[in-house]
Scaffold this motif. Structure first.
Motif, PDB file in Angstrom:
ATOM      1  N   SER A 163      -8.210  -7.524   1.064  1.00  0.00           N
ATOM      2  CA  SER A 163      -7.070  -7.273   0.173  1.00  0.00           C
ATOM      3  C   SER A 163      -7.471  -6.356  -0.977  1.00  0.00           C
ATOM      4  O   SER A 163      -8.651  -6.267  -1.340  1.00  0.00           O
ATOM      5  CB  SER A 163      -6.518  -8.594  -0.379  1.00  0.00           C
ATOM      6  N   ASP A 164      -6.451  -5.687  -1.534  1.00  0.00           N
ATOM      7  CA  ASP A 164      -6.665  -4.800  -2.673  1.00  0.00           C
ATOM      8  C   ASP A 164      -5.555  -5.082  -3.690  1.00  0.00           C
ATOM      9  O   ASP A 164      -4.470  -4.482  -3.648  1.00  0.00           O
ATOM     10  CB  ASP A 164      -6.617  -3.336  -2.200  1.00  0.00           C
ATOM     11  N   PRO A 165      -5.792  -6.055  -4.585  1.00  0.00           N
ATOM     12  CA  PRO A 165      -4.757  -6.495  -5.531  1.00  0.00           C
ATOM     13  C   PRO A 165      -4.218  -5.378  -6.431  1.00  0.00           C
ATOM     14  O   PRO A 165      -3.027  -5.385  -6.756  1.00  0.00           O
ATOM     15  CB  PRO A 165      -5.450  -7.571  -6.367  1.00  0.00           C
ATOM     16  N   ASN A 166      -5.057  -4.412  -6.817  1.00  0.00           N
ATOM     17  CA  ASN A 166      -4.568  -3.310  -7.663  1.00  0.00           C
ATOM     18  C   ASN A 166      -3.547  -2.466  -6.921  1.00  0.00           C
ATOM     19  O   ASN A 166      -2.500  -2.101  -7.461  1.00  0.00           O
ATOM     20  CB  ASN A 166      -5.716  -2.416  -8.127  1.00  0.00           C
ATOM     21  N   ARG A 167      -3.871  -2.145  -5.681  1.00  0.00           N
ATOM     22  CA  ARG A 167      -2.941  -1.376  -4.834  1.00  0.00           C
ATOM     23  C   ARG A 167      -1.623  -2.164  -4.664  1.00  0.00           C
ATOM     24  O   ARG A 167      -0.543  -1.595  -4.793  1.00  0.00           O
ATOM     25  CB  ARG A 167      -3.620  -1.110  -3.482  1.00  0.00           C
ATOM     26  N   GLU A 168      -1.735  -3.456  -4.409  1.00  0.00           N
ATOM     27  CA  GLU A 168      -0.531  -4.278  -4.218  1.00  0.00           C
ATOM     28  C   GLU A 168       0.334  -4.308  -5.485  1.00  0.00           C
ATOM     29  O   GLU A 168       1.563  -4.241  -5.407  1.00  0.00           O
ATOM     30  CB  GLU A 168      -0.913  -5.705  -3.831  1.00  0.00           C
ATOM     31  N   ARG A 169      -0.331  -4.388  -6.639  1.00  0.00           N
ATOM     32  CA  ARG A 169       0.427  -4.415  -7.894  1.00  0.00           C
ATOM     33  C   ARG A 169       1.239  -3.128  -8.061  1.00  0.00           C
ATOM     34  O   ARG A 169       2.427  -3.164  -8.407  1.00  0.00           O
ATOM     35  CB  ARG A 169      -0.540  -4.608  -9.070  1.00  0.00           C
ATOM     36  N   ASP A 170       0.601  -1.985  -7.768  1.00  0.00           N
ATOM     37  CA  ASP A 170       1.305  -0.697  -7.862  1.00  0.00           C
ATOM     38  C   ASP A 170       2.464  -0.628  -6.866  1.00  0.00           C
ATOM     39  O   ASP A 170       3.553  -0.135  -7.190  1.00  0.00           O
ATOM     40  CB  ASP A 170       0.335   0.458  -7.562  1.00  0.00           C
ATOM     41  N   GLN A 171       2.228  -1.118  -5.646  1.00  0.00           N
ATOM     42  CA  GLN A 171       3.287  -1.075  -4.622  1.00  0.00           C
ATOM     43  C   GLN A 171       4.479  -1.944  -5.036  1.00  0.00           C
ATOM     44  O   GLN A 171       5.631  -1.543  -4.869  1.00  0.00           O
ATOM     45  CB  GLN A 171       2.747  -1.554  -3.270  1.00  0.00           C
ATOM     46  N   ILE A 172       4.182  -3.141  -5.572  1.00  0.00           N
ATOM     47  CA  ILE A 172       5.271  -4.044  -5.969  1.00  0.00           C
ATOM     48  C   ILE A 172       6.110  -3.403  -7.079  1.00  0.00           C
ATOM     49  O   ILE A 172       7.344  -3.425  -7.031  1.00  0.00           O
ATOM     50  CB  ILE A 172       4.717  -5.425  -6.393  1.00  0.00           C
ATOM     51  N   ALA A 173       5.439  -2.791  -8.059  1.00  0.00           N
ATOM     52  CA  ALA A 173       6.174  -2.144  -9.156  1.00  0.00           C
ATOM     53  C   ALA A 173       7.068  -1.032  -8.600  1.00  0.00           C
ATOM     54  O   ALA A 173       8.246  -0.914  -8.973  1.00  0.00           O
ATOM     55  CB  ALA A 173       5.198  -1.576 -10.180  1.00  0.00           C
ATOM     56  N   ARG A 174       6.518  -0.243  -7.694  1.00  0.00           N
ATOM     57  CA  ARG A 174       7.295   0.871  -7.110  1.00  0.00           C
ATOM     58  C   ARG A 174       8.477   0.343  -6.291  1.00  0.00           C
ATOM     59  O   ARG A 174       9.605   0.830  -6.419  1.00  0.00           O
ATOM     60  CB  ARG A 174       6.362   1.709  -6.234  1.00  0.00           C
ATOM     61  N   LEU A 175       8.216  -0.668  -5.462  1.00  0.00           N
ATOM     62  CA  LEU A 175       9.283  -1.185  -4.600  1.00  0.00           C
ATOM     63  C   LEU A 175      10.387  -1.867  -5.410  1.00  0.00           C
ATOM     64  O   LEU A 175      11.577  -1.760  -5.068  1.00  0.00           O
ATOM     65  CB  LEU A 175       8.703  -2.167  -3.563  1.00  0.00           C
ATOM     66  N   LYS A 176      10.002  -2.563  -6.490  1.00  0.00           N
ATOM     67  CA  LYS A 176      11.022  -3.214  -7.317  1.00  0.00           C
ATOM     68  C   LYS A 176      11.911  -2.169  -7.996  1.00  0.00           C
ATOM     69  O   LYS A 176      13.123  -2.350  -8.114  1.00  0.00           O
ATOM     70  CB  LYS A 176      10.365  -4.132  -8.352  1.00  0.00           C
ATOM     71  N   SER A 177      11.292  -1.066  -8.406  1.00  0.00           N
ATOM     72  CA  SER A 177      12.069   0.001  -9.026  1.00  0.00           C
ATOM     73  C   SER A 177      13.006   0.650  -7.988  1.00  0.00           C
ATOM     74  O   SER A 177      14.185   0.897  -8.268  1.00  0.00           O
ATOM     75  CB  SER A 177      11.093   1.003  -9.642  1.00  0.00           C
TER      76      SER A 177
END
Ligand SMILES: C=C(O[C@@H]1C=C(C(=O)O)C=C[C@H]1O)C(=O)O
Length: 114
Positions: free
Chosen positions: A60-74
């Motif tokens: 897993s790559d939590p930093n990558r996931e955090r960025d993806q979640i922010a982008r997808l929520k937007s």
């Protein structure tokens, strides 16, 4: 008769039945597209899983996931989709991806892995 059974009833107004069938044809097309898109996504995440396993990187790559979640929520907000649902969907998919990556790293990847 329960309210839900009404749609299965032959007595449904023909106009309503046409509307229902038309909408369901589009729903079926969209579901098919989603399955194809998911299959493509898993092809690439499998590639990443093999790369990580070869190089000894964590599944897993939590930093990558955090960025993806922010982008997808937007993106969800822009599209009037519930951002919380978008996040739930993403976390559900990523959990499966990480499970696959762990299997690849341990050498127990199933033949039919996505
Ligand atoms: C696919 C990757 O592995 C994991 C799965 C992710 C995903 O499915 O988008 C994102 C980050 C990682 O936790 C990756 O690191 O890019």
């Amino acid at each position: 008769m329960a309210a839900g059974d009404q749609a299965h009833n032959d007595n449904v107004d023909p106009e309503v039945r046409e509307q229902l069938l038309g909408a369901r044809r589009s729903i079926d097309n969209i579901d098919a597209a989603l399955i194809h898109l998911l299959a493509e996504r898993f092809k690439y995440t499998q590639q990443v899983g093999h790369l990580k396993a070869t190089k000894g990187l964590p599944a897993s790559d939590p930093n990558r996931e955090r960025d993806q979640i922010a982008r997808l929520k937007s993106l969800a907000e822009e599209s009037h989709l519930d951002p919380a649902f978008a996040e739930k969907w993403f976390n559900f998919v990523v959990a499966e991806v990480i499970h696959h990556h762990e299997q690849i790293a341990s050498g127990s990847e199933p033949d039919s892995a996505n």
